[in-house]
Design a protein around this motif. Sequence first.
Motif, mmCIF file in Angstrom:
data_model
loop_
_atom_site.group_PDB
_atom_site.id
_atom_site.type_symbol
_atom_site.label_atom_id
_atom_site.label_comp_id
_atom_site.label_asym_id
_atom_site.label_seq_id
_atom_site.Cartn_x
_atom_site.Cartn_y
_atom_site.Cartn_z
ATOM 1 N N MET A 143 -1.796 44.002 -32.888
ATOM 2 C CA MET A 143 -1.740 42.662 -33.481
ATOM 3 C C MET A 143 -3.067 42.286 -34.123
ATOM 4 O O MET A 143 -3.104 41.755 -35.240
ATOM 5 N N TYR A 144 -4.169 42.547 -33.447
ATOM 6 C CA TYR A 144 -5.476 42.213 -34.019
ATOM 7 C C TYR A 144 -5.712 42.963 -35.330
ATOM 8 O O TYR A 144 -6.351 42.439 -36.240
ATOM 9 N N HIS A 145 -5.220 44.177 -35.408
ATOM 10 C CA HIS A 145 -5.427 44.980 -36.619
ATOM 11 C C HIS A 145 -4.545 44.525 -37.771
ATOM 12 O O HIS A 145 -4.945 44.649 -38.938
ATOM 13 N N GLY A 146 -3.341 44.013 -37.456
ATOM 14 C CA GLY A 146 -2.348 43.879 -38.507
ATOM 15 C C GLY A 146 -2.001 42.490 -38.997
ATOM 16 O O GLY A 146 -1.410 42.347 -40.071
ATOM 17 N N VAL A 147 -2.344 41.435 -38.236
ATOM 18 C CA VAL A 147 -1.933 40.102 -38.686
ATOM 19 C C VAL A 147 -2.848 39.609 -39.810
ATOM 20 O O VAL A 147 -3.983 40.055 -39.965
ATOM 21 N N SER A 175 -9.687 36.164 -28.237
ATOM 22 C CA SER A 175 -8.650 36.830 -29.033
ATOM 23 C C SER A 175 -8.904 36.615 -30.516
ATOM 24 O O SER A 175 -8.779 37.545 -31.324
ATOM 25 N N GLY A 176 -9.284 35.394 -30.894
ATOM 26 C CA GLY A 176 -9.554 35.122 -32.302
ATOM 27 C C GLY A 176 -10.749 35.890 -32.834
ATOM 28 O O GLY A 176 -10.822 36.210 -34.028
ATOM 29 N N GLU A 177 -11.716 36.188 -31.953
ATOM 30 C CA GLU A 177 -12.872 36.980 -32.376
ATOM 31 C C GLU A 177 -12.464 38.397 -32.742
ATOM 32 O O GLU A 177 -13.099 39.042 -33.593
ATOM 33 N N LYS A 178 -11.394 38.888 -32.108
ATOM 34 C CA LYS A 178 -11.013 40.288 -32.304
ATOM 35 C C LYS A 178 -10.307 40.539 -33.630
ATOM 36 O O LYS A 178 -10.280 41.675 -34.113
ATOM 37 N N VAL A 179 -9.717 39.499 -34.235
ATOM 38 C CA VAL A 179 -9.067 39.725 -35.529
ATOM 39 C C VAL A 179 -10.085 39.770 -36.666
ATOM 40 O O VAL A 179 -9.846 40.401 -37.698
ATOM 41 N N CYS A 180 -11.232 39.130 -36.469
ATOM 42 C CA CYS A 180 -12.186 38.978 -37.579
ATOM 43 C C CYS A 180 -12.756 40.301 -38.091
ATOM 44 O O CYS A 180 -12.850 40.485 -39.312
ATOM 45 N N PRO A 181 -13.145 41.250 -37.240
ATOM 46 C CA PRO A 181 -13.636 42.526 -37.779
ATOM 47 C C PRO A 181 -12.585 43.283 -38.583
ATOM 48 O O PRO A 181 -12.925 44.189 -39.348
ATOM 49 N N ASN A 182 -11.328 42.884 -38.422
ATOM 50 C CA ASN A 182 -10.235 43.553 -39.124
ATOM 51 C C ASN A 182 -9.732 42.761 -40.329
ATOM 52 O O ASN A 182 -8.709 43.122 -40.917
ATOM 53 N N VAL A 208 -18.350 36.045 -38.549
ATOM 54 C CA VAL A 208 -18.036 36.202 -37.132
ATOM 55 C C VAL A 208 -18.559 37.529 -36.591
ATOM 56 O O VAL A 208 -19.122 37.590 -35.490
ATOM 57 N N GLY A 209 -18.397 38.600 -37.362
ATOM 58 C CA GLY A 209 -18.743 39.939 -36.880
ATOM 59 C C GLY A 209 -20.141 40.094 -36.319
ATOM 60 O O GLY A 209 -20.317 40.600 -35.199
ATOM 61 N N PRO A 210 -21.183 39.670 -37.032
ATOM 62 C CA PRO A 210 -22.546 39.910 -36.537
ATOM 63 C C PRO A 210 -22.943 39.063 -35.337
ATOM 64 O O PRO A 210 -23.906 39.387 -34.650
ATOM 65 N N GLU A 211 -22.240 37.964 -35.097
ATOM 66 C CA GLU A 211 -22.667 37.022 -34.063
ATOM 67 C C GLU A 211 -21.806 37.073 -32.813
ATOM 68 O O GLU A 211 -22.328 37.057 -31.683
#
Length: 853
Positions: free
Chosen positions: A586-590, A607-614, A693-696
């Motif tokens: 889900m994190y990869h695809g939404v 959970s929301g942090e995990k979608v951002c790198p993708n 989001v990614g760097p922080e």
Amino acid sequence: MSDWPFTFSVTPQIPPRIEALREIAYNLWWSWNESAISLFRRLDPVLWEECHHNPVRLLRKIKQSSLVRAANDGDFCNHLDDVMGQLNAYLSKGDRWYRKTYPNEESNLVAYFSAEFGFHESLPIYSGGLGILAGDHCKAASDLGIPFIAVGLLYRLGYFKQRINKDGWQESEQVNWNFYELPITEVRVGDDAKPLLISVQLPGRLVYAKVWQVRVGLIRLFLLDTDIPDNNEEDRKITYQLYGGDHEMRIKQEIVLGIGGVRAIREMDLHPMVYHLNEGHAAFLSLERIRRRMMERQLGFQEALQAVAASNHFTTHTPVPAGNDAFSPELMGKYFTDFARECKMGFDEFIQLGRPWENKAGDPFSMTILALRTSRQSNGVSAIHGRVSREMWQVVWPGVPQAEIPIGHITNGIHTLTWMAPEIRSMIERVGGAFWEDDCSSKEAWKCIEKISDEELWTVHQKLKIKLIQFARKNLHHQRMPAGYSAVDIRGAEDVLDPRLLTIGFARRFATYKRANLLFRDLNRLEAIVNHPERPVQFVFAGKAHPADDGGKRLIQRIYQVAQMPQFKNRIVFIENYDIDVARHMYHGVDVWLNNPTRPLEASGTSGEKVCPNGGINLSVRDGWWDEAIDGTNGWAIGEEVQSPDPAVQDEFDCISIYSLIEHQIAPLYYRRNSSDLPHEWMQWMRRSMETVGPEYNTFRMVQDYANKFYLTAGANGRQLRENDYQGSIQLAAWKQRIRANWHQVQAKEVHWKHPSAFRVSVGDEFAVECKVHLGQLAPEEVQVEAYVRMTSGTVYHAYVLAAADKLADGWYLYKGVVQAGDSGTYQFNVRVLPFHPNMVQKHELRLTTWAS
């Protein structure tokens, strides 16, 4: 009698040429290394899926012929050598952040205790965000080279496997895990290398626990297991299930975790300088550390407490009452009367350790309060959560201004290499943004996203969305097969979801405050959104409710029932058995991540942090981490900061906000295409989500913060109080006793302040303050006198130290100092007197304050 009365299992022999597979399989480093994952997958792709991506189980189940073929395959062997080389390089790397930053602190070993750990779906000892955070914390500690061990419980049944029946009701299926198919090994000690067993005292008996270990890169996780023949049948069940059973089962689990965990560390001859309690479940460890120092060093309880508390750090993770364990006095009496006696305390005195400072008989024993009272350093997991925690736990520090309650905050992050899709990482690295294990906080690396063309970014994102949809279809097919669906309905699973549509994901524990059903308050409006002729939207849901939480189960059932309605067919899907594998897809695809808890109950949320790198974008309530991260270009805020005291009104307001944002901002932006049929503006939002989001919001930054702010300080404080056979601790306890006995003599009066313009003060002005203070038997160096200035709103305060200027008669002193007007506003001020000792970690350890009258 059966014609086949005997059974036996045969495991394959790994050929010597590929024996290194075993070493890789038993170090969870492989779980965030795509080359290692692909190595195991290529042995047998079908079996890899059947084994749920568990390489240890794969190596026990695979056909001997497949291993022989791999050993004779030069390309496979080269791949193996490369992965083994990467693992060896990782394990031997000497210039990690911690050693470079703190070369003289290699002995500052941290012991991290948690009731659950979520590393990978192949080690099912987690239920939700707390465990995932603990797993990511451990991975980052390894990446950073921090001296670090972790302690938890090994659950025979894990959490539970979720099944959704034809009525949409969640059913719980227990899986009895074969420990020899998990990436764990027995801890063996002594010259005869016997398996390590420790014991804890329960009423009328000893309970034994076997100790296992898991390697996670450079660190080790130790897991305690009571399901052994040395225990009776009931005690074997203590470590059966995570968060299973009643309050009595919970107290037994937490005794094994906290007390047993400390004993296991001692038996392995490990000597942590810092103990980090990840939530209150492990707080009994403080009592065991105190008891042991009393026995071995002949210290009193208060003397031992000083050294233990100085080296403890506590992280609170939730403001929700159900997340803060509390036990009745009767249950505590049953399990801790003898323990209190060993600590030379009456039980009534002992139980105060888990109660508010001002309490009454019958109050429960709170594990969170025990952790706060036996840890001199504490934190929440976001700025909002720190503020909420200071308010929530002010009962532990009565009379202390809320802003000075000693609970800070470190905002949670994620282990980026675990949650970033390998396709995304590869794409970024091709344009120069290299991500290494020990540094995912490089803004320059993330800025390289700007170099990726729209075409490439969109192509990779769509491929990941297709993977999610294929995964969802397969999951739905398996969900429907045993549930009594018709053949048409089972085949219909292949038609759900469309990769061309805007896809919004929602996945988490189905606790009621998460408001999973908020989207369904107005089905007519939702239907218009889902079936818009030009801008259709589809939703993917996943999550588990606790087996005893019927309210959470009803939320799942509501989503399931809505998904079955003809107007929502194939556009709303619930994925069964939420775990790390489901979450990863889900994190990869939404396209968008929906998060709408009741504020301010989220604490942090990752959970929301995990979608951002993708490349995913957040649509979330401004709570937890998102309140800090949102900048107007990287996602959307539900309901802004409006907060109603009426939950129904708040739900209605936030629901309307979600609908409006999707209708008027999100969907139009997604479907706005350029001449190349690409959503260029949407991809700018994707890039901003990744770059900001990614760097922080990663565990590289987060665990650095723990080391910089807490681990080094706790280690130094503990060492200082242990020096010279605990003389610092003994003296501090004696000083506190004397201060308590004499504090009634302390008075403050006749506060005067001098400013040329009387009550008209300008920013930057300074004015003199003086006050008479009576110390009685105390010396000036034993107190701190402050002019305390606060805004009338109570949100801003400053404390200015006053110095003893003159000794007056009869134990009185004249204190003088200067106050500065730092900013405009209306302020109040007074003078206060506090105890002061150089070895006190907290300003308000004694909860004694005298204000001028």
